[in-house]
Design a protein around this motif. Structure first.
Motif, short mmCIF file in Angstrom:
data_model
loop_
_atom_site.label_atom_id
_atom_site.label_comp_id
_atom_site.label_asym_id
_atom_site.label_seq_id
_atom_site.Cartn_x
_atom_site.Cartn_y
_atom_site.Cartn_z
N GLN A 28 -4.54 11.99 7.07
CA GLN A 28 -2.98 11.20 6.98
C GLN A 28 -2.70 9.93 7.28
N VAL A 29 -4.26 8.91 7.38
CA VAL A 29 -3.91 7.94 7.66
C VAL A 29 -4.09 7.45 5.91
N TYR A 30 -4.45 7.71 5.34
CA TYR A 30 -4.50 7.51 3.89
C TYR A 30 -3.31 7.37 3.17
N ALA A 31 -2.39 8.72 3.60
CA ALA A 31 -0.73 8.89 3.29
C ALA A 31 0.10 7.79 3.35
N PHE A 32 -0.26 7.55 4.44
CA PHE A 32 -0.09 6.33 5.66
C PHE A 32 -0.13 5.31 4.60
N GLY A 33 -1.20 4.87 4.13
CA GLY A 33 -1.40 3.34 3.49
C GLY A 33 -0.74 3.60 2.59
N GLN A 34 -0.70 4.34 1.42
CA GLN A 34 -0.43 4.84 0.13
C GLN A 34 1.45 4.50 0.96
N ASP A 35 1.71 5.19 1.42
CA ASP A 35 3.34 5.13 1.17
C ASP A 35 4.08 3.55 1.61
N ARG A 36 2.93 2.52 3.05
CA ARG A 36 2.94 1.35 3.34
C ARG A 36 2.93 0.55 1.95
N LEU A 37 2.45 0.74 1.11
CA LEU A 37 2.06 0.22 -0.42
C LEU A 37 3.40 0.14 -0.95
N LYS A 38 3.67 1.71 -1.17
CA LYS A 38 5.01 2.02 -2.03
C LYS A 38 6.12 0.69 -1.39
N ALA A 39 5.93 1.08 -0.33
CA ALA A 39 7.04 0.12 0.28
C ALA A 39 7.11 -1.51 0.47
N GLY A 40 5.80 -1.94 -0.10
CA GLY A 40 6.30 -3.02 -0.14
C GLY A 40 4.74 -3.48 1.32
N GLN A 41 4.76 -3.33 2.51
CA GLN A 41 4.37 -3.58 3.42
C GLN A 41 2.99 -3.09 3.80
N LEU A 42 2.05 -4.50 2.87
CA LEU A 42 0.66 -4.72 2.57
C LEU A 42 0.75 -5.27 3.82
N LEU A 43 0.60 -5.53 4.62
CA LEU A 43 -0.64 -5.68 6.08
C LEU A 43 0.19 -4.24 6.71
N GLU A 44 0.55 -3.29 6.85
CA GLU A 44 0.01 -2.66 7.04
C GLU A 44 -0.24 -1.43 6.56
N ALA A 45 -0.32 -1.59 5.03
CA ALA A 45 -0.95 -0.55 4.01
C ALA A 45 -2.44 -1.28 4.15
N MET A 46 -2.90 -2.30 4.21
CA MET A 46 -4.69 -2.30 4.15
C MET A 46 -4.84 -2.07 5.72
N ALA A 47 -3.97 -1.69 6.84
CA ALA A 47 -4.55 -1.65 8.74
C ALA A 47 -4.77 -0.11 8.17
N ALA A 48 -4.33 0.42 7.62
CA ALA A 48 -4.52 1.52 7.32
C ALA A 48 -5.38 2.29 6.89
N PHE A 49 -5.92 1.15 5.46
CA PHE A 49 -7.19 1.90 4.51
C PHE A 49 -8.29 1.41 5.27
N GLU A 50 -8.31 -0.10 6.23
CA GLU A 50 -9.08 -0.50 7.05
C GLU A 50 -10.04 0.34 7.77
N GLU A 51 -9.15 1.40 8.57
CA GLU A 51 -9.39 2.52 9.41
C GLU A 51 -9.59 3.11 8.71
N VAL A 52 -9.25 3.89 7.70
CA VAL A 52 -9.85 4.77 6.49
C VAL A 52 -11.13 4.64 6.93
N GLU A 53 -11.46 3.34 6.33
CA GLU A 53 -13.11 2.67 5.98
C GLU A 53 -14.21 2.56 7.39
N THR A 54 -13.27 1.99 7.98
CA THR A 54 -13.94 2.28 9.42
C THR A 54 -14.20 3.65 10.21
N ARG A 55 -14.04 4.44 10.09
CA ARG A 55 -13.61 5.67 10.90
C ARG A 55 -14.46 6.49 9.85
#
Length: 140
Positions: A28-55
């Motif tokens: 879910q977190v990864y998919a959220f990050g992908q959606d944010r990327l596609k929407a051009g919301q890069l900071l939100e995407a990064m926050a999601a992907f960082e969460e995938v990496e840390t958690r």
């Protein structure tokens, strides 16, 4: 990078910076990050992907998340940050299918910051180490 914001939703549930409920699965977190990327919301995407990496550092999607963090930095014009992320990727995830893409991204960023010789060396490495990778055509 920008701090991760923790908001409290109406019902009092803490929401991590990506805007997902705390118990969200790695997918879910990864998919959220992908959606944010596609929407051009890069900071939100990064926050999601960082969460995938840390958690979920040991998960199959962690290396992809790391790659997309670098990609988002690059897309924002932060080539030095992109390089830092991508340089870590092969060390942390040596078996990752994203290593070739990370190297290619590094070459692009080195070019962008005015280091064509470094870029050239990395392009050659991509061609040599990953002859079957789709990025090879672009590297050539």
């Amino acid at each position: 990078g920008e701090p991760v914001v923790i908001r409290v939703t109406g019902d009092g549930a803490a929401v991590v910076g990506s805007g997902l409920p705390e118990g969200a699965s790695v997918e879910q977190v990864y998919a959220f990050g992908q959606d944010r990327l596609k929407a051009g919301q890069l900071l939100e995407a990064m926050a999601a992907f960082e969460e995938v990496e840390t958690r979920f550092g040991g998960h199959d999607l962690a290396d992809n998340a790391a790659y997309w963090i670098g990609w988002a930095h690059q897309a924002r014009g932060d080539h030095r940050l992109a390089l830092q992320v991508w340089e870590r990727l092969p060390l942390k995830y040596p078996k990752s299918a994203k290593v070739a893409d990370a190297l290619f991204g590094m070459a692009v960023s080195h070019e962008a910051v005015g280091e064509p010789a470094v870029a050239e060396t990395i392009y050659q490495q991509v061609v040599r180490r990953f002859p079957k990778a789709e990025k090879v055509r672009e590297a050539n």
